[in-house]
Motif scaffolding. Structure first.
Motif, PDB file in Angstrom:
ATOM      1  N   ILE A   1      44.612  29.336  39.542  1.00 49.49           N
ATOM      2  CA  ILE A   1      46.002  29.121  39.171  1.00 49.49           C
ATOM      3  C   ILE A   1      46.469  28.140  38.174  1.00 49.49           C
ATOM      4  CG2 ILE A   1      48.350  28.973  40.033  1.00 49.49           C
ATOM      5  CD1 ILE A   1      47.552  30.342  42.729  1.00 49.49           C
ATOM      6  N   GLU A   2      45.980  26.939  38.263  1.00 53.30           N
ATOM      7  CA  GLU A   2      46.374  25.946  37.286  1.00 53.30           C
ATOM      8  C   GLU A   2      45.783  26.297  35.904  1.00 53.30           C
ATOM      9  OE1 GLU A   2      44.348  22.368  39.054  1.00 53.30           O
ATOM     10  OE2 GLU A   2      45.429  22.208  40.770  1.00 53.30           O
ATOM     11  N   ARG A   3      44.457  27.064  35.866  1.00 53.72           N
ATOM     12  CA  ARG A   3      44.093  27.435  34.733  1.00 53.72           C
ATOM     13  C   ARG A   3      44.730  28.588  34.025  1.00 53.72           C
ATOM     14  NH1 ARG A   3      38.341  27.738  32.748  1.00 53.72           N
ATOM     15  NH2 ARG A   3      37.399  25.626  33.917  1.00 53.72           N
ATOM     16  N   ALA A   4      45.094  29.357  34.862  1.00 54.84           N
ATOM     17  CA  ALA A   4      46.237  30.546  34.328  1.00 54.84           C
ATOM     18  C   ALA A   4      47.373  29.832  33.720  1.00 54.84           C
ATOM     19  CB  ALA A   4      46.566  31.356  35.439  1.00 54.84           C
ATOM     20  N   LEU A   5      47.911  28.981  34.222  1.00 51.01           N
ATOM     21  CA  LEU A   5      49.266  28.235  33.883  1.00 51.01           C
ATOM     22  C   LEU A   5      48.960  27.610  32.477  1.00 51.01           C
ATOM     23  CD1 LEU A   5      50.785  26.822  37.352  1.00 51.01           C
ATOM     24  CD2 LEU A   5      51.750  28.936  35.952  1.00 51.01           C
ATOM     25  N   ARG A   6      47.926  27.095  32.400  1.00 53.21           N
ATOM     26  CA  ARG A   6      47.558  26.424  31.235  1.00 53.21           C
ATOM     27  C   ARG A   6      47.427  27.678  29.872  1.00 53.21           C
ATOM     28  NH1 ARG A   6      44.616  21.714  30.568  1.00 53.21           N
ATOM     29  NH2 ARG A   6      44.701  22.432  28.103  1.00 53.21           N
TER      30      ARG A   6
ATOM     31  N   ALA B   1      45.309  36.828  29.338  1.00 55.38           N
ATOM     32  CA  ALA B   1      44.472  35.786  29.784  1.00 55.38           C
ATOM     33  C   ALA B   1      43.864  35.970  30.869  1.00 55.38           C
ATOM     34  CB  ALA B   1      44.921  34.330  29.297  1.00 55.38           C
ATOM     35  N   ARG B   2      42.360  35.962  31.164  1.00 62.92           N
ATOM     36  CA  ARG B   2      41.734  36.229  32.378  1.00 62.92           C
ATOM     37  C   ARG B   2      40.987  34.837  32.947  1.00 62.92           C
ATOM     38  NH1 ARG B   2      37.056  40.574  33.909  1.00 62.92           N
ATOM     39  NH2 ARG B   2      35.462  39.188  34.673  1.00 62.92           N
ATOM     40  N   THR B   3      41.235  34.388  34.287  1.00 65.93           N
ATOM     41  CA  THR B   3      40.425  33.233  34.439  1.00 65.93           C
ATOM     42  C   THR B   3      39.351  33.825  35.673  1.00 65.93           C
ATOM     43  OG1 THR B   3      40.130  31.180  35.675  1.00 65.93           O
ATOM     44  CG2 THR B   3      42.263  32.232  35.980  1.00 65.93           C
ATOM     45  N   ASP B   4      38.415  33.502  35.844  1.00 61.37           N
ATOM     46  CA  ASP B   4      37.163  33.800  36.589  1.00 61.37           C
ATOM     47  C   ASP B   4      36.921  32.481  37.660  1.00 61.37           C
ATOM     48  OD1 ASP B   4      35.459  36.646  36.213  1.00 61.37           O
ATOM     49  OD2 ASP B   4      36.991  35.864  34.377  1.00 61.37           O
TER      50      ASP B   4
ATOM     51  N   GLY C   1      37.975  27.894  43.606  1.00 60.19           N
ATOM     52  CA  GLY C   1      39.172  28.058  44.531  1.00 60.19           C
ATOM     53  C   GLY C   1      40.335  28.660  43.752  1.00 60.19           C
ATOM     54  N   ILE C   2      41.317  29.211  44.735  1.00 56.65           N
ATOM     55  CA  ILE C   2      42.496  29.756  44.065  1.00 56.65           C
ATOM     56  C   ILE C   2      43.393  28.611  43.360  1.00 56.65           C
ATOM     57  CG2 ILE C   2      43.727  29.748  46.273  1.00 56.65           C
ATOM     58  CD1 ILE C   2      43.702  32.486  43.696  1.00 56.65           C
ATOM     59  N   GLU C   3      43.442  27.830  43.830  1.00 57.86           N
ATOM     60  CA  GLU C   3      44.317  26.606  43.255  1.00 57.86           C
ATOM     61  C   GLU C   3      43.931  26.228  41.843  1.00 57.86           C
ATOM     62  OE1 GLU C   3      47.238  26.074  44.192  1.00 57.86           O
ATOM     63  OE2 GLU C   3      47.004  27.225  46.201  1.00 57.86           O
TER      64      GLU C   3
ATOM     65  N   GLU D   1      40.494  36.828  47.143  1.00 61.90           N
ATOM     66  CA  GLU D   1      40.004  37.258  48.091  1.00 61.90           C
ATOM     67  C   GLU D   1      40.736  37.873  49.346  1.00 61.90           C
ATOM     68  OE1 GLU D   1      36.420  35.050  48.877  1.00 61.90           O
ATOM     69  OE2 GLU D   1      35.906  35.365  46.765  1.00 61.90           O
ATOM     70  N   SER D   2      42.054  37.762  49.268  1.00 57.82           N
ATOM     71  CA  SER D   2      43.053  38.013  50.187  1.00 57.82           C
ATOM     72  C   SER D   2      44.393  38.396  49.796  1.00 57.82           C
ATOM     73  CB  SER D   2      42.929  36.938  51.615  1.00 57.82           C
ATOM     74  OG  SER D   2      43.772  35.691  50.586  1.00 57.82           O
ATOM     75  N   GLU D   3      45.215  39.004  50.737  1.00 60.33           N
ATOM     76  CA  GLU D   3      46.392  39.562  50.515  1.00 60.33           C
ATOM     77  C   GLU D   3      47.259  37.975  50.431  1.00 60.33           C
ATOM     78  OE1 GLU D   3      50.454  41.272  52.212  1.00 60.33           O
ATOM     79  OE2 GLU D   3      48.606  41.843  53.029  1.00 60.33           O
ATOM     80  N   GLU D   4      47.024  37.148  51.134  1.00 59.47           N
ATOM     81  CA  GLU D   4      47.664  35.790  50.903  1.00 59.47           C
ATOM     82  C   GLU D   4      47.246  35.267  49.490  1.00 59.47           C
ATOM     83  OE1 GLU D   4      47.500  31.389  53.000  1.00 59.47           O
ATOM     84  OE2 GLU D   4      46.646  32.957  53.681  1.00 59.47           O
ATOM     85  N   GLU D   5      46.134  35.018  48.952  1.00 54.96           N
ATOM     86  CA  GLU D   5      45.900  34.702  47.756  1.00 54.96           C
ATOM     87  C   GLU D   5      46.571  35.325  46.542  1.00 54.96           C
ATOM     88  OE1 GLU D   5      41.544  32.609  48.575  1.00 54.96           O
ATOM     89  OE2 GLU D   5      41.631  34.076  46.876  1.00 54.96           O
ATOM     90  N   MET D   6      46.636  36.826  46.644  1.00 54.37           N
ATOM     91  CA  MET D   6      47.297  37.560  45.771  1.00 54.37           C
ATOM     92  C   MET D   6      48.633  37.236  45.689  1.00 54.37           C
ATOM     93  SD  MET D   6      45.236  41.120  46.530  1.00 54.37           S
ATOM     94  CE  MET D   6      45.844  42.235  45.055  1.00 54.37           C
TER      95      MET D   6
END
Length: 303
Positions: free
Chosen positions: A182-187, A168-171, A177-179, A202-207
């Motif tokens: 992530i919430e979508r991915a968890l769903r 499952a991919r979310t765009d 935003g990243i949060e 868009e950053s190592e921190e987000e990854m």
């Protein structure tokens, strides 16, 4: 009656067990690298290099089959035909980019069933609205999260082999935003997805944040020149990823090297300057198992 057994070249006999091999590889203490391919030649290059998996890139299919960018132009029928040929050509598991699933839940069910019959070991479905766009280009729109949950549930229900991975991919990252992504991915994980793919962080921190929040296997998309930092496999594993795709690395290399070859041929009237960067005649034929094909022909000729 005497029975005759034969070993057929890849391309005539689809091997079995690919789904289980890919699922098992994801459970190991390592990262699965899946370079992109878009036809039988590029799939052979991936397999012969020793990779344990490959990724059938939707953008590569569109560019190579239609000469069109990744904007939802290629039809599902065109995709299935090509995917079947690619899967038949190699003995490694292949993950297939299935865009949005090509419609509502019934379309998703057909997509999964047809691609599973074609021989793929993983099917990636995203939450974009149709027509979809490349995940590293602007202008992407995502559907309501409940609609995507329905897509994933339909995909999970449709597969015949439980070892077939639903990715499952979310765009949502670029617009929301990243949060939110992530919430979508968890769903989508709750809906039954085996692997989660948060596109274009868009950053190592987000990854790192993605992998701290999601406990299921995650996928990193390495796009040279895209929105996401490109790291080597060991770094991606350290960040928490279990699967890394390099969807258009071969496409970019072929485009650049091919353009330089054509320019040299036009200017010099010869290809000698590139001879050390080509396989020779025999090398090209052997890439496609020519000895095995000739042995098979000889076996049944003049019976």
């Amino acid at each position: 009656m005497m029975s005759v057994t034969s070993t057929y070249p890849v391309g005539l006999s689809r091997s079995t067990g690919k789904n289980a091999r890919l699922k098992s590889a994801l459970a190991e203490v390592s990262i699965v690298m899946a370079p992109g391919c878009f036809d039988c030649l590029t799939a052979k290059l991936v397999a012969n290099a020793g990779f344990g998996a490959g990724y059938i890139t939707g953008s590569g299919l569109s560019m190579s089959a239609l000469g069109a960018p990744d904007m939802g132009v290629i039809s599902f029928g065109e995709i299935v035909e090509r995917v079947m040929r690619i899967c038949d050509s190699v003995d490694i598991p292949l993950i297939c980019d299935a865009d949005t699933g090509y419609g509502g839940p019934i379309n998703v069910i057909r997509t999964v069933k047809d691609l599973e019959r074609a021989g793929v070991s993983g099917i990636q479905i995203e939450d974009q609205a149709w027509p979809k766009k490349c995940g590293h280009e602007p202008g992407r729109k995502v559907v309501d999260v409940d609609e995507m949950v329905g897509r994933i549930k339909a995909a999970v229900d449709a597969r015949d082999d439980s070892n077939l991975l639903i990715i499952a991919r979310t765009d949502a990252r670029t617009e929301f935003g990243i949060e939110v992504a992530i919430e979508r991915a968890l769903r989508y994980q709750e809906a039954g997805a085996d692997v989660l793919f948060v596109e274009s962080p868009e950053s190592e921190e987000e990854m790192r944040r993605i992998n701290q929040s999601i406990k299921a296997p995650t996928l990193a998309n390495m796009v040279e020149g895209g929105r996401t930092p490109v790291f080597e496999a060991s770094k991606l594993y350290e960040l928490g990823y279990k699967l890394a795709i390099f969807p258009n690395s071969l496409t970019r290399m072929i485009a650049k090297q091919g353009a330089e070859l054509m320019q040299t041929l036009k200017q010099n009237g010869a290809t000698a300057a590139f001879s050390d960067r080509m396989v020779d005649h025999r090398g090209l034929w052997d890439l496609f198992d020519y000895p095995a094909w000739t042995d098979l022909e000889r076996k049944f000729a003049n019976q």
